[in-house]
Design an enzyme around this catalytic site. Structure first.
Site, PDB file in Angstrom:
ATOM      1  CG  ASP A   1      -2.199   0.817   0.913  1.00 17.83           C
ATOM      2  OD1 ASP A   1      -2.648   0.814  -0.236  1.00 17.83           O
ATOM      3  OD2 ASP A   1      -2.712   1.466   1.844  1.00 17.83           O
TER       4      ASP A   1
ATOM      5  CB  CYS B   1     -15.536 -11.981 -13.937  1.00 21.72           C
ATOM      6  SG  CYS B   1     -14.627 -11.013 -12.732  1.00 21.72           S
TER       7      CYS B   1
ATOM      8  CB  CYS C   1     -20.401 -12.748 -12.915  1.00 21.52           C
ATOM      9  SG  CYS C   1     -20.848 -11.735 -11.491  1.00 21.52           S
TER      10      CYS C   1
ATOM     11  CB  CYS D   1     -17.491   2.149  -0.478  1.00 19.37           C
ATOM     12  SG  CYS D   1     -18.878   1.470  -1.412  1.00 19.37           S
TER      13      CYS D   1
ATOM     14  CB  CYS E   1     -17.940  -3.040  -6.130  1.00 21.55           C
ATOM     15  SG  CYS E   1     -16.437  -2.355  -5.424  1.00 21.55           S
TER      16      CYS E   1
HETATM   17  C1  B12 Z   1      -5.506   4.370  -5.614  1.00 19.39           C
HETATM   18  C2  B12 Z   1      -6.118   3.237  -4.814  1.00 19.39           C
HETATM   19  C3  B12 Z   1      -7.472   3.280  -4.574  1.00 19.39           C
HETATM   20  C4  B12 Z   1      -8.376   4.296  -5.230  1.00 19.39           C
HETATM   21  C5  B12 Z   1      -8.630   3.869  -6.694  1.00 19.39           C
HETATM   22  C6  B12 Z   1      -8.904   2.369  -6.866  1.00 19.39           C
HETATM   23  C7  B12 Z   1      -8.709   1.881  -8.280  1.00 19.39           C
HETATM   24  N1  B12 Z   1      -9.552   0.933  -8.696  1.00 19.39           N
HETATM   25  O1  B12 Z   1      -7.803   2.327  -8.983  1.00 19.39           O
HETATM   26  C8  B12 Z   1      -9.602   4.277  -4.302  1.00 19.39           C
HETATM   27  C9  B12 Z   1      -9.414   5.324  -3.203  1.00 19.39           C
HETATM   28  C10 B12 Z   1     -10.943   4.507  -4.979  1.00 19.39           C
HETATM   29  C11 B12 Z   1      -9.471   2.887  -3.697  1.00 19.39           C
HETATM   30  C12 B12 Z   1     -10.531   2.171  -3.202  1.00 19.39           C
HETATM   31  C13 B12 Z   1     -10.407   0.896  -2.659  1.00 19.39           C
HETATM   32  N2  B12 Z   1      -9.268   0.240  -2.402  1.00 19.39           N
HETATM   33 CO1  B12 Z   1      -7.528   0.870  -2.953  1.00 19.39          CO
HETATM   34  N3  B12 Z   1      -5.793   1.266  -3.541  1.00 19.39           N
HETATM   35  C14 B12 Z   1      -5.326   2.190  -4.319  1.00 19.39           C
HETATM   36  C15 B12 Z   1      -3.837   1.997  -4.535  1.00 19.39           C
HETATM   37  C16 B12 Z   1      -3.082   2.992  -3.623  1.00 19.39           C
HETATM   38  C17 B12 Z   1      -3.363   2.152  -5.986  1.00 19.39           C
HETATM   39  C18 B12 Z   1      -4.258   1.430  -7.014  1.00 19.39           C
HETATM   40  C19 B12 Z   1      -3.858   1.777  -8.419  1.00 19.39           C
HETATM   41  O2  B12 Z   1      -2.697   2.031  -8.698  1.00 19.39           O
HETATM   42  N4  B12 Z   1      -4.809   1.841  -9.311  1.00 19.39           N
HETATM   43  C20 B12 Z   1      -4.468   2.188 -10.662  1.00 19.39           C
HETATM   44  C21 B12 Z   1      -5.323   1.493 -11.707  1.00 19.39           C
HETATM   45  C22 B12 Z   1      -4.631   1.625 -13.064  1.00 19.39           C
HETATM   46  O3  B12 Z   1      -5.392   0.151 -11.362  1.00 19.39           O
HETATM   47  P1  B12 Z   1      -6.708  -0.726 -11.520  1.00 19.39           P
HETATM   48  O4  B12 Z   1      -7.959   0.003 -11.338  1.00 19.39           O
HETATM   49  O5  B12 Z   1      -6.431  -1.869 -10.618  1.00 19.39           O
HETATM   50  O6  B12 Z   1      -6.549  -1.060 -13.077  1.00 19.39           O
HETATM   51  C23 B12 Z   1      -6.371  -2.386 -13.547  1.00 19.39           C
HETATM   52  C24 B12 Z   1      -7.633  -2.921 -14.198  1.00 19.39           C
HETATM   53  O7  B12 Z   1      -8.304  -1.846 -14.823  1.00 19.39           O
HETATM   54  C25 B12 Z   1      -7.041  -3.894 -15.208  1.00 19.39           C
HETATM   55  N5  B12 Z   1      -7.797  -3.846 -16.445  1.00 19.39           N
HETATM   56  C26 B12 Z   1      -7.513  -3.134 -17.527  1.00 19.39           C
HETATM   57  N6  B12 Z   1      -8.436  -3.359 -18.486  1.00 19.39           N
HETATM   58  C27 B12 Z   1      -9.324  -4.250 -17.968  1.00 19.39           C
HETATM   59  C28 B12 Z   1     -10.461  -4.839 -18.545  1.00 19.39           C
HETATM   60  C29 B12 Z   1     -11.206  -5.756 -17.765  1.00 19.39           C
HETATM   61  C30 B12 Z   1     -12.405  -6.397 -18.361  1.00 19.39           C
HETATM   62  C31 B12 Z   1     -10.806  -6.064 -16.427  1.00 19.39           C
HETATM   63  C32 B12 Z   1     -11.608  -6.981 -15.574  1.00 19.39           C
HETATM   64  C33 B12 Z   1      -9.646  -5.452 -15.877  1.00 19.39           C
HETATM   65  C34 B12 Z   1      -8.926  -4.565 -16.664  1.00 19.39           C
HETATM   66  O8  B12 Z   1      -5.714  -3.461 -15.498  1.00 19.39           O
HETATM   67  C35 B12 Z   1      -5.394  -2.336 -14.720  1.00 19.39           C
HETATM   68  C36 B12 Z   1      -3.960  -2.415 -14.221  1.00 19.39           C
HETATM   69  O9  B12 Z   1      -3.087  -2.392 -15.287  1.00 19.39           O
HETATM   70  C37 B12 Z   1      -3.640   0.500  -4.076  1.00 19.39           C
HETATM   71  C38 B12 Z   1      -2.319   0.254  -3.327  1.00 19.39           C
HETATM   72  C39 B12 Z   1      -1.168   0.154  -4.289  1.00 19.39           C
HETATM   73  N7  B12 Z   1      -0.084   0.757  -3.950  1.00 19.39           N
HETATM   74  O10 B12 Z   1      -1.287  -0.493  -5.326  1.00 19.39           O
HETATM   75  C40 B12 Z   1      -4.852   0.258  -3.157  1.00 19.39           C
HETATM   76  C41 B12 Z   1      -5.581  -1.084  -3.296  1.00 19.39           C
HETATM   77  C42 B12 Z   1      -5.820  -1.331  -4.765  1.00 19.39           C
HETATM   78  N8  B12 Z   1      -6.844  -0.830  -2.626  1.00 19.39           N
HETATM   79  C43 B12 Z   1      -7.313  -1.825  -1.984  1.00 19.39           C
HETATM   80  C44 B12 Z   1      -8.566  -1.833  -1.320  1.00 19.39           C
HETATM   81  C45 B12 Z   1      -8.803  -2.923  -0.291  1.00 19.39           C
HETATM   82  C46 B12 Z   1      -9.517  -0.867  -1.642  1.00 19.39           C
HETATM   83  C47 B12 Z   1     -11.010  -0.858  -1.235  1.00 19.39           C
HETATM   84  C48 B12 Z   1     -11.667  -2.234  -1.223  1.00 19.39           C
HETATM   85  C49 B12 Z   1     -11.134  -0.202   0.150  1.00 19.39           C
HETATM   86  C50 B12 Z   1     -12.590   0.040   0.563  1.00 19.39           C
HETATM   87  N9  B12 Z   1     -13.282  -0.933   1.092  1.00 19.39           N
HETATM   88  O11 B12 Z   1     -13.061   1.131   0.423  1.00 19.39           O
HETATM   89  C51 B12 Z   1     -11.600   0.076  -2.306  1.00 19.39           C
HETATM   90  C52 B12 Z   1     -12.052  -0.717  -3.551  1.00 19.39           C
HETATM   91  C53 B12 Z   1     -12.570   0.145  -4.650  1.00 19.39           C
HETATM   92  C54 B12 Z   1     -12.351  -0.497  -6.004  1.00 19.39           C
HETATM   93  N10 B12 Z   1     -13.410  -0.956  -6.648  1.00 19.39           N
HETATM   94  O12 B12 Z   1     -11.189  -0.559  -6.447  1.00 19.39           O
HETATM   95  C55 B12 Z   1      -6.399  -3.039  -2.067  1.00 19.39           C
HETATM   96  C56 B12 Z   1      -7.014  -4.024  -3.073  1.00 19.39           C
HETATM   97  C57 B12 Z   1      -6.907  -5.486  -2.683  1.00 19.39           C
HETATM   98  C58 B12 Z   1      -7.527  -6.367  -3.741  1.00 19.39           C
HETATM   99  N11 B12 Z   1      -7.907  -7.560  -3.324  1.00 19.39           N
HETATM  100  O13 B12 Z   1      -7.657  -6.017  -4.885  1.00 19.39           O
HETATM  101  C59 B12 Z   1      -5.049  -2.350  -2.543  1.00 19.39           C
HETATM  102  C60 B12 Z   1      -4.186  -3.218  -3.432  1.00 19.39           C
HETATM  103  C61 B12 Z   1      -4.299  -1.971  -1.264  1.00 19.39           C
HETATM  104  C62 B12 Z   1      -3.499  -3.138  -0.722  1.00 19.39           C
HETATM  105  N12 B12 Z   1      -2.195  -3.038  -0.705  1.00 19.39           N
HETATM  106  O14 B12 Z   1      -4.046  -4.151  -0.344  1.00 19.39           O
HETATM  107  N13 B12 Z   1      -8.194   2.439  -3.784  1.00 19.39           N
HETATM  108  S1  SF4 Z   2     -19.253  -9.354  -9.105  1.00 19.97           S
HETATM  109 FE1  SF4 Z   2     -17.806  -8.356 -10.477  1.00 19.97          FE
HETATM  110  S2  SF4 Z   2     -15.783  -8.922  -9.720  1.00 19.97           S
HETATM  111 FE2  SF4 Z   2     -17.248 -10.349  -8.787  1.00 19.97          FE
HETATM  112  S3  SF4 Z   2     -17.272 -12.119 -10.187  1.00 19.97           S
HETATM  113 FE3  SF4 Z   2     -18.940 -10.776 -10.807  1.00 19.97          FE
HETATM  114  S4  SF4 Z   2     -18.017  -9.472 -12.395  1.00 19.97           S
HETATM  115 FE4  SF4 Z   2     -16.317 -10.431 -11.293  1.00 19.97          FE
HETATM  116  S1  SF4 Z   3     -16.605   1.365  -7.043  1.00 21.73           S
HETATM  117 FE1  SF4 Z   3     -16.944  -0.022  -5.296  1.00 21.73          FE
HETATM  118  S2  SF4 Z   3     -15.981   1.093  -3.596  1.00 21.73           S
HETATM  119 FE2  SF4 Z   3     -16.317   2.641  -5.198  1.00 21.73          FE
HETATM  120  S3  SF4 Z   3     -18.374   3.505  -4.746  1.00 21.73           S
HETATM  121 FE3  SF4 Z   3     -18.654   1.836  -6.195  1.00 21.73          FE
HETATM  122  S4  SF4 Z   3     -19.175   0.085  -4.894  1.00 21.73           S
HETATM  123 FE4  SF4 Z   3     -18.206   1.608  -3.570  1.00 21.73          FE
END
Ligand code: B12
Ligand code: SF4
Ligand code: SF4
Length: 396
Positions: free
Chosen positions: A155, A210, A213, A262, A265
């Protein structure tokens, strides 16, 4: 005298010959995974430390499109966050670990009837990063004892954790963007040990799990999942609770009782439910804090309030942002006739900080306490608070 395997591994490149080093490094990789599991990780994998070029492109594209919503974190320096070699010069491998934070739902909060209560997301009921880092630290220490460079990142803005875990074969990207592990779902935190040891990985990245779903997309209360795997942080409640500035009015009702994070999801996700059925989650531990008394929290002075929520990410560590969020929750969950709620609103409406007054105006209006607002009209000097007041008192 027979040499133990660790003495042999201590022979550093370039003296390490590939033919004998391969077997020893494979053995070391297996040992590190066992060490990590023994230290409390639920799963451990190894990935090569090559730059995450696709993730760098995603970060840059999303930042250019505004989807980062002003977040810094890994978006602050995408080049650094996607190159393990910037954290450890000469990095060759990542030992990636995951640790579950899943706990059973607790009973209703103690003194349930004396709410309102705010909800804390599961990953923050307790500090789950400390035991994660501690377990990874045991892996790091083992590597360092053998003469390798190693650094724990969990993180941290210096590495995108999910991509590391994906490359180590620990899970797949869900449509909610979370990493899901087969049989475990997504309720885990992730961290890595970046090292210059050239460790072989035993697993390949997993394919999509997934399938057809897509339940998480409509489950998001604000429509922040704008496409499968793509999150618009400007709408994500988890980010809006951490962001500076006013809480956007259009998402205040959707915030409901969430005070930090939150989970919607993830709650909607069938693999998480299946994992619970397969392996019922352990009971909450002493000290776990899923609920917070909103009025009690708002009554604390700044120092006590920040002490209470110390491990949360709060902009500039300023209590005013926690108060802002708590006032929105109060507006959504309080009872305007409750004397405690009224006293709390009166105090917030008289606060010196316009951010607090503005959100108190919204909360009072939502609870039908327009009577508390009318006396403010002649004297309120702040433009944003006046806008809130005018909106609140405008005829329906
Ligand atoms: C910034 C950040 C956030 C931001 C943005 C999240 C996001 N989705 O980017 C915010 C504040 C919203 C957030 C929220 C949460 N976070 Co956060 N967050 C981070 C952080 C610091 C960086 C994430 C990052 O770089 N994102 C950048 C983008 C590019 O990444 P991405 O969304 O994962 O993109 C990937 C997908 O899009 C995928 N992709 C691309 N095309 C496609 C197409 C398809 C079809 C699919 C399926 C995927 C896909 O490839 C991309 C990567 O190359 C990490 C810690 C870290 N240092 O990594 C924790 C981290 C991701 N967070 C974490 C957690 C627990 C959460 C929350 C659950 C907390 C909560 N309960 O509120 C929520 C979940 C929200 C969500 N749906 O993601 C955990 C996730 C654990 C896990 N099992 O995945 C992390 C890894 C922290 C940790 N070290 O454990 N977070
Ligand atoms: S709820 Fe979203 S993340 Fe979970 S299995 Fe279905 S599509 Fe994948
Ligand atoms: S993307 Fe997930 S964590 Fe962010 S508002 Fe929607 S349900 Fe909540």
């Amino acid at each position: 005298m027979a040499r133990c395997k660790h003495e042999a591994v201590r022979l550093r490149p370039p003296s390490l010959r590939v033919d004998d080093g391969g077997a020893l490094l494979k053995e070391l990789a297996g040992e590190l995974c066992r060490v990590g599991r023994d230290a409390g990780l639920d799963d451990v994998g190894i990935a090569p430390a090559q730059p995450f070029l696709s993730t760098r492109a995603h970060l840059e594209e999303r930042k250019a499109a505004g989807l980062h919503g002003g977040m810094h974190f890994t978006y602050g320096d995408p080049g650094r966050a996607t190159d393990p070699g910037r954290a450890v010069p000469g990095a060759r491998s990542l030992v990636v670990g995951v640790r579950s934070y899943r706990r059973a739902d607790p009973e209703a909060p103690p003194g349930y009837r004396h709410g309102p209560w705010a909800r804390v997301a599961r990953y923050s009921w307790a500090d789950h990063y400390a035991p994660l880092r501690q377990a990874l630290g045991v892996v790091r220490d083992r590597l360092v004892a053998l003469g390798w460079a190693a650094r724990v990142l969990a993180d941290d803005n210096a590495l995108v954790d999910r991509e590391a875990a994906y490359r180590a074969g620990l899970g797949w990207y869900g449509k909610n963007t979370l990493l899901l592990a087969p049989g475990r779902g997504s309720w885990f935190v992730i961290g890595s040990v970046v090292t210059d040891a050239p460790l072989p990985g035993a697993r390949r990245p997993l394919g999509d799990g997934c399938g057809s779903c897509a339940r998480c997309l409509p489950a998001c209360p604000t429509g922040a999942l704008i496409a499968p795997g793509v999150l618009d942080a400007r709408r994500c409640l988890a980010w809006l609770l951490e962001a500076p500035g006013a809480f956007p009015p259009e998402y205040r009702v959707s915030l409901g009782d969430r005070l930090y994070g939150c989970d919607d999801c993830q709650e909607a996700c069938p693999p998480n439910r299946a994992a619970d059925r397969h392996r019922p989650p352990p009971a909450p531990e002493a000290g776990d804090e899923p609920w917070i008394d909103v009025v009690g929290l708002l009554a604390l002075d700044d120092e006590a309030l920040m002490g209470r929520v110390g491990r949360w990410y709060v902009p500039r560590r300023q209590a005013r942002f926690v108060r802002r969020n708590a006032l929105v929750v109060l507006g959504n969950t309080g009872d305007g006739a409750d004397a405690r709620v009224q006293a709390c609103l009166r105090e917030a409406l008289a606060d010196r900080d316009p951010l607090i007054r503005a959100h108190a105006v919204w909360a009072a209006a939502r609870l039908g306490r327009h009577d508390l607002l009318r006396p403010m009209l002649p004297t309120e000097g702040d433009d944003e608070v006046r806008t809130e007041l005018n909106d609140a008192l405008a005829p329906a």
